[in-house]
Scaffold this motif. Sequence first.
Motif, PDB file in Angstrom:
ATOM      1  N   GLY A  96      56.122  80.241  37.568  1.00 17.42           N
ATOM      2  CA  GLY A  96      57.319  80.115  37.959  1.00 17.42           C
ATOM      3  C   GLY A  96      58.164  79.231  36.957  1.00 17.42           C
ATOM      4  O   GLY A  96      58.831  80.255  36.439  1.00 17.42           O
ATOM      5  N   ARG A 108      60.101  81.548  34.063  1.00 15.07           N
ATOM      6  CA  ARG A 108      61.793  81.458  33.774  1.00 15.07           C
ATOM      7  C   ARG A 108      61.889  81.269  32.251  1.00 15.07           C
ATOM      8  O   ARG A 108      63.085  81.533  31.653  1.00 15.07           O
ATOM      9  CB  ARG A 108      62.170  80.348  34.790  1.00 15.07           C
ATOM     10  CG  ARG A 108      62.720  80.835  35.872  1.00 15.07           C
ATOM     11  CD  ARG A 108      63.583  79.943  36.449  1.00 15.07           C
ATOM     12  NE  ARG A 108      62.539  77.913  36.467  1.00 15.07           N
ATOM     13  CZ  ARG A 108      61.521  78.238  37.994  1.00 15.07           C
ATOM     14  NH1 ARG A 108      61.547  78.668  38.693  1.00 15.07           N
ATOM     15  NH2 ARG A 108      60.830  77.210  37.471  1.00 15.07           N
ATOM     16  N   SER A 113      61.670  84.241  29.735  1.00 14.62           N
ATOM     17  CA  SER A 113      63.274  85.069  30.940  1.00 14.62           C
ATOM     18  C   SER A 113      63.958  85.059  29.208  1.00 14.62           C
ATOM     19  O   SER A 113      64.819  85.984  28.468  1.00 14.62           O
ATOM     20  CB  SER A 113      63.281  85.705  32.099  1.00 14.62           C
ATOM     21  OG  SER A 113      61.904  86.165  32.523  1.00 14.62           O
ATOM     22  N   SER A 152      69.704  87.234  35.390  1.00 10.45           N
ATOM     23  CA  SER A 152      69.818  88.113  36.629  1.00 10.45           C
ATOM     24  C   SER A 152      68.204  88.551  36.767  1.00 10.45           C
ATOM     25  O   SER A 152      67.220  88.588  37.555  1.00 10.45           O
ATOM     26  CB  SER A 152      70.427  88.763  36.617  1.00 10.45           C
ATOM     27  OG  SER A 152      70.718  89.543  36.597  1.00 10.45           O
ATOM     28  N   PRO A 195      65.344  87.321  36.087  1.00  8.04           N
ATOM     29  CA  PRO A 195      63.290  86.952  36.608  1.00  8.04           C
ATOM     30  C   PRO A 195      63.722  87.188  38.639  1.00  8.04           C
ATOM     31  O   PRO A 195      62.667  88.263  38.723  1.00  8.04           O
ATOM     32  CB  PRO A 195      63.333  85.721  36.870  1.00  8.04           C
ATOM     33  CG  PRO A 195      64.174  85.228  34.937  1.00  8.04           C
ATOM     34  CD  PRO A 195      65.139  86.583  35.728  1.00  8.04           C
ATOM     35  N   ARG A 196      64.980  87.520  38.640  1.00 11.75           N
ATOM     36  CA  ARG A 196      65.158  87.233  39.852  1.00 11.75           C
ATOM     37  C   ARG A 196      64.897  89.276  40.864  1.00 11.75           C
ATOM     38  O   ARG A 196      63.681  89.219  41.416  1.00 11.75           O
ATOM     39  CB  ARG A 196      66.817  87.210  40.454  1.00 11.75           C
ATOM     40  CG  ARG A 196      66.994  85.859  40.850  1.00 11.75           C
ATOM     41  CD  ARG A 196      67.948  85.540  41.408  1.00 11.75           C
ATOM     42  NE  ARG A 196      69.331  86.308  41.249  1.00 11.75           N
ATOM     43  CZ  ARG A 196      69.661  85.506  40.082  1.00 11.75           C
ATOM     44  NH1 ARG A 196      69.619  84.338  39.413  1.00 11.75           N
ATOM     45  NH2 ARG A 196      71.135  86.480  39.213  1.00 11.75           N
ATOM     46  N   LEU A 197      65.350  90.082  39.660  1.00 13.41           N
ATOM     47  CA  LEU A 197      65.457  91.378  39.398  1.00 13.41           C
ATOM     48  C   LEU A 197      63.530  91.945  38.922  1.00 13.41           C
ATOM     49  O   LEU A 197      63.199  93.090  40.126  1.00 13.41           O
ATOM     50  CB  LEU A 197      65.941  92.001  38.521  1.00 13.41           C
ATOM     51  CG  LEU A 197      67.782  92.250  38.712  1.00 13.41           C
ATOM     52  CD1 LEU A 197      68.416  92.983  37.648  1.00 13.41           C
ATOM     53  CD2 LEU A 197      68.365  92.655  39.893  1.00 13.41           C
ATOM     54  N   ALA A 238      61.212  90.692  40.430  1.00  8.04           N
ATOM     55  CA  ALA A 238      60.461  89.663  41.315  1.00  8.04           C
ATOM     56  C   ALA A 238      60.840  90.015  42.371  1.00  8.04           C
ATOM     57  O   ALA A 238      59.894  90.829  43.080  1.00  8.04           O
ATOM     58  CB  ALA A 238      61.302  87.709  41.938  1.00  8.04           C
ATOM     59  N   ARG A 239      62.009  90.682  42.950  1.00  2.00           N
ATOM     60  CA  ARG A 239      62.194  92.276  43.613  1.00  2.00           C
ATOM     61  C   ARG A 239      61.852  93.679  43.651  1.00  2.00           C
ATOM     62  O   ARG A 239      61.018  94.148  44.313  1.00  2.00           O
ATOM     63  CB  ARG A 239      63.321  91.973  44.123  1.00  2.00           C
ATOM     64  CG  ARG A 239      64.152  92.818  45.296  1.00  2.00           C
ATOM     65  CD  ARG A 239      65.666  92.082  45.558  1.00  2.00           C
ATOM     66  NE  ARG A 239      66.054  92.940  46.521  1.00  2.00           N
ATOM     67  CZ  ARG A 239      67.197  92.885  47.351  1.00  2.00           C
ATOM     68  NH1 ARG A 239      67.664  92.834  46.742  1.00  2.00           N
ATOM     69  NH2 ARG A 239      67.615  93.943  48.116  1.00  2.00           N
TER      70      ARG A 239
END
Length: 475
Positions: A142, A146, A149, A336, A338-340, A342-343
Amino acid sequence: MTQTVTTSAVRARASSPALSGPGLFTVLLAAALPLVDFFIVNVALPTIGADLAAGEAVLELVVAAYGVAYAVLLVLGGRLGDLFGRRRLFLAGMAAFGLTSLACGLAPGAWWLVGARAAQGASAAAMLPQVLATIQAATSGGRRARAMSLYGATAGLSMVAGQILGGVLVAADLAGSGWRAIFLVNVPVVLLGLVLAVRYVPETRSPRPEPVDGPGTVLLAVSLLTLLAPLTEGRAAGWPLWTWLSLAAFPLAAAAFYAVERRADRQGRTPLVPPSLFALASLRRGLMLILPFSVGFSGFMFVIALALQRGAGLGPVPAGLALAPMAVAFLFVSLSGPRLIARYGTRVLTAGAVVQGAGVLLIVLAAWRDWPHLGFGSLLPGVTVAGAGQALQLPNLMRIVMSEVPPARAGVGSGVMVTTQQSALALGVATLGTLFLALVPHHGMRDALVVTLLVQLAGVVLTGLLSLRLPRTVG
């Protein structure tokens, strides 16, 4: 047995140093410098030309000398970092970047500036590959995602911020320095970076250092020079015979480079760019996306700077600040990423291309409707939306390219990626810039701008279509 396990564990820890928060900040600061300096001159060129009595061809060399030297030497810089230690090359490259920036800022004449810019590009090529290679070698899981990114966000933001900063510094005329401040500002930043790097950037290198591939290095340099030099200088020089001969030589040089590298790979030697590296689907497909993205990005930045200053009559500061919403949107949306990813996986890239395309269309409509009164207000919706779309693409593209590259080849992988990006940036200025300037005398600046933006839009569509071929998940 206990001794063997203990020794192996110690060696594993020693070979895998961790990159701390301050260390990551330091390498990202270094990543920003070369990209800022590629774009920072766009709004300063008219002032440089007037002060140094430089014609258009020489001014284009001020841009091209940096971009070509940078692109040609990036892969070699990555290999040297693997061989001699990435921290060592990072420090040497950063120190050289500061000295060459000082030489640019103190240039007594145009040709001195051209030479200093070439040296500055070479220094950047020694420094920048070590950034990605250090991230790849000194982070994992992770933290690496990050960090990658943040690297991509830094790269995109630097390209926009460079143009804004250039306009502000030229207009500020600090201590009567005029355009020279755009280079001199690097010196204190480099000094800060060197102090931080000595303390916080860990030393990493390939566990099996690979010697420099002399023939491959020469042939790669020839390949890039025969393509980039005529495209960046051809229009301003009037397309003399050497430009056509050079372009004709490019496919031959590229074919020779590939043949030499493939033969070295098959014979068990160490090529500069191992063809086996392109067996990694993530790297190969990611590079195919970075190419049209970077061509369109740099071409837009160059053309909009010319259109706003020469056509809309804006000064350096308003021309730069007109792009400020793009930088702000890029910054917040990229956080945003990394979160996007991942999802939603790589569908984020497709969505980014759609959003960017919508932004480019809004800019086209603003140019058609408001010309020549084009400025901050009329560009605000388009550049904001385009910046958001770019932020969904670039940081994630860079993460995809490096996702499967083993740490031992981090320097080579980062060199290949940044070379592709830098070559595409130079191609964008050369191709879209040439198209725009060729259309202006016959169709006027508004129509030339609209046509160029529509060509960029075609590149955005291509990026979106190519992103559909990516696997859904990112490692």
